[in-house]
Write a protein that holds these residues in place. Structure first.
Motif, short mmCIF file in Angstrom:
data_model
loop_
_atom_site.label_atom_id
_atom_site.label_comp_id
_atom_site.label_asym_id
_atom_site.label_seq_id
_atom_site.Cartn_x
_atom_site.Cartn_y
_atom_site.Cartn_z
N ASP A 43 -17.01 30.18 3.53
CA ASP A 43 -17.68 31.46 3.79
C ASP A 43 -18.79 31.72 2.78
OD1 ASP A 43 -16.13 31.97 5.98
OD2 ASP A 43 -14.73 33.32 4.93
N ASN A 44 -18.54 31.38 1.53
CA ASN A 44 -19.55 31.54 0.50
C ASN A 44 -20.78 30.71 0.84
OD1 ASN A 44 -20.62 32.48 -1.94
ND2 ASN A 44 -19.83 30.74 -3.06
N LEU A 45 -20.56 29.47 1.25
CA LEU A 45 -21.68 28.60 1.63
C LEU A 45 -22.40 29.15 2.85
CD1 LEU A 45 -23.28 25.93 1.41
CD2 LEU A 45 -21.51 24.89 2.82
N ASN A 46 -21.67 29.46 3.91
CA ASN A 46 -22.29 29.87 5.17
C ASN A 46 -22.90 31.27 5.12
OD1 ASN A 46 -21.61 27.47 6.38
ND2 ASN A 46 -19.68 28.24 7.17
N ASP A 47 -22.28 32.18 4.42
CA ASP A 47 -22.76 33.56 4.42
C ASP A 47 -23.82 33.85 3.37
OD1 ASP A 47 -20.95 33.98 6.44
OD2 ASP A 47 -19.43 34.92 5.15
N HIS A 48 -23.71 33.23 2.20
CA HIS A 48 -24.61 33.58 1.10
C HIS A 48 -25.69 32.55 0.84
CE1 HIS A 48 -22.02 36.93 0.21
NE2 HIS A 48 -20.98 36.12 0.17
N PHE A 49 -25.35 31.29 0.81
CA PHE A 49 -26.31 30.28 0.39
C PHE A 49 -26.99 29.55 1.54
CE2 PHE A 49 -23.49 30.71 -3.28
CZ PHE A 49 -24.43 31.06 -4.22
N ALA A 50 -26.28 29.32 2.62
CA ALA A 50 -26.87 28.54 3.72
C ALA A 50 -26.59 29.17 5.08
CB ALA A 50 -26.36 27.11 3.67
N PRO A 51 -27.09 30.39 5.29
CA PRO A 51 -26.96 30.94 6.63
C PRO A 51 -27.85 30.14 7.59
CG PRO A 51 -28.26 32.40 5.23
CD PRO A 51 -27.73 31.32 4.37
N PRO A 52 -27.71 30.34 8.88
CA PRO A 52 -28.45 29.52 9.84
C PRO A 52 -29.96 29.47 9.62
CG PRO A 52 -26.79 30.78 10.98
CD PRO A 52 -26.78 31.24 9.56
N LYS A 56 -32.00 26.03 9.14
CA LYS A 56 -33.10 25.70 10.04
C LYS A 56 -34.37 25.41 9.25
CE LYS A 56 -35.94 27.37 13.83
NZ LYS A 56 -37.08 26.64 13.33
N SER A 57 -34.64 26.23 8.24
CA SER A 57 -35.83 26.02 7.42
C SER A 57 -35.76 24.69 6.69
CB SER A 57 -35.97 27.17 6.42
OG SER A 57 -37.11 26.99 5.63
N MET A 58 -34.57 24.33 6.18
CA MET A 58 -34.40 23.05 5.50
C MET A 58 -34.59 21.89 6.48
SD MET A 58 -31.15 24.10 3.10
CE MET A 58 -30.70 22.45 2.68
N ALA A 59 -34.04 22.02 7.67
CA ALA A 59 -34.19 20.96 8.68
C ALA A 59 -35.65 20.83 9.09
CB ALA A 59 -33.31 21.27 9.88
N ASP A 60 -36.35 21.95 9.28
CA ASP A 60 -37.77 21.90 9.65
C ASP A 60 -38.59 21.20 8.57
OD1 ASP A 60 -37.25 23.20 12.01
OD2 ASP A 60 -37.93 25.18 11.28
N GLU A 61 -38.27 21.49 7.32
CA GLU A 61 -39.00 20.85 6.22
C GLU A 61 -38.76 19.34 6.20
OE1 GLU A 61 -39.54 21.14 1.38
OE2 GLU A 61 -38.36 22.65 2.42
N LEU A 62 -37.50 18.93 6.40
CA LEU A 62 -37.21 17.50 6.45
C LEU A 62 -37.90 16.82 7.62
CD1 LEU A 62 -33.43 17.34 5.51
CD2 LEU A 62 -35.34 16.36 4.26
N ILE A 63 -37.91 17.48 8.77
CA ILE A 63 -38.59 16.91 9.94
C ILE A 63 -40.08 16.73 9.64
CG2 ILE A 63 -39.34 17.45 12.30
CD1 ILE A 63 -36.54 18.80 12.65
N ASN A 64 -40.70 17.75 9.05
CA ASN A 64 -42.13 17.66 8.71
C ASN A 64 -42.40 16.54 7.71
OD1 ASN A 64 -42.87 19.74 10.41
ND2 ASN A 64 -42.64 21.30 8.83
N LEU A 65 -41.53 16.40 6.71
CA LEU A 65 -41.72 15.34 5.72
C LEU A 65 -41.59 13.95 6.35
CD1 LEU A 65 -39.79 16.74 2.64
CD2 LEU A 65 -42.23 16.30 2.80
N ARG A 66 -40.62 13.79 7.24
CA ARG A 66 -40.45 12.49 7.90
C ARG A 66 -41.62 12.18 8.82
NH1 ARG A 66 -33.97 11.94 9.02
NH2 ARG A 66 -33.42 11.99 6.82
N MET A 67 -42.12 13.19 9.53
CA MET A 67 -43.27 12.95 10.40
C MET A 67 -44.51 12.59 9.57
SD MET A 67 -42.58 15.93 13.25
CE MET A 67 -44.26 15.98 13.78
N MET A 68 -44.68 13.27 8.42
CA MET A 68 -45.79 12.96 7.55
C MET A 68 -45.66 11.53 7.01
SD MET A 68 -47.35 15.38 4.50
CE MET A 68 -45.86 16.28 4.48
N ASN A 69 -44.45 11.13 6.63
CA ASN A 69 -44.24 9.77 6.14
C ASN A 69 -44.53 8.74 7.23
OD1 ASN A 69 -43.57 10.48 3.56
ND2 ASN A 69 -41.37 10.52 3.93
#
Length: 99
Positions: A43-52, A56-69
Motif C-alpha cells: 500500500d505504501n508503494l502503490n498509494d504514496h510512491f508509485a501511484p498509476p 505511467k510517466s516512468m514507462a513513457d520515459e523508458l519508451i522514449n529513451l528506447r525509441m531514441m536509442n
C-alpha cells in the motif's frame, strides 16, 4: 523528458526494493508470511510512491529513451555504411583529373 524529479524516482526505487526484500524473505522488519505488514508495504508503494500516474510517466520515459536509442543506433549503422563504402573508382579518377 519526464516530469518526475530524481528524488521521486529514488523514493519509488527504495520503496520497491523494500517490497522485493520482503517477498524474498530478506527484509529485517517484515516477514513474507505476515500479510498485514506485506499489505502495508504494498500500500505504501502503490498509494504514496508509485501511484498509476507515476508508473505511467516512468514507462513513457523508458519508451522514449528506447525509441531514441533505436534511432541513434540506426543512424550510427547508416553512418558506418556510408563511410565503409568508398566512392567508386570512376568518380575518384574524375576528381583526380580535374585537380
Amino acid at each position: 523528458m519526464s516530469k518526475l524529479k530524481l528524488k521521486t524516482l529514488q523514493d519509488v526505487s527504495a520503496c520497491a526494493a523494500e517490497v522485493l526484500l520482503a517477498i524474498a524473505g530478506n527484509h529485517e522488519d517484515v516477514n513474507k508470511n505476515n500479510s498485514t505488514e506485506m499489505c502495508r508495504l504494498w500500500d505504501n508503494l502503490n498509494d504514496h510512491f508509485a501511484p498509476p500516474e507515476v508508473v505511467k510517466s516512468m514507462a513513457d520515459e523508458l519508451i522514449n529513451l528506447r525509441m531514441m536509442n533505436q534511432r541513434l543506433l540506426a543512424q550510427r549503422i547508416a553512418d558506418r555504411r556510408r563511410f565503409v563504402k568508398p566512392a567508386p573508382e570512376c568518380v575518384l579518377t574524375v576528381v583526380s583529373k580535374e585537380v
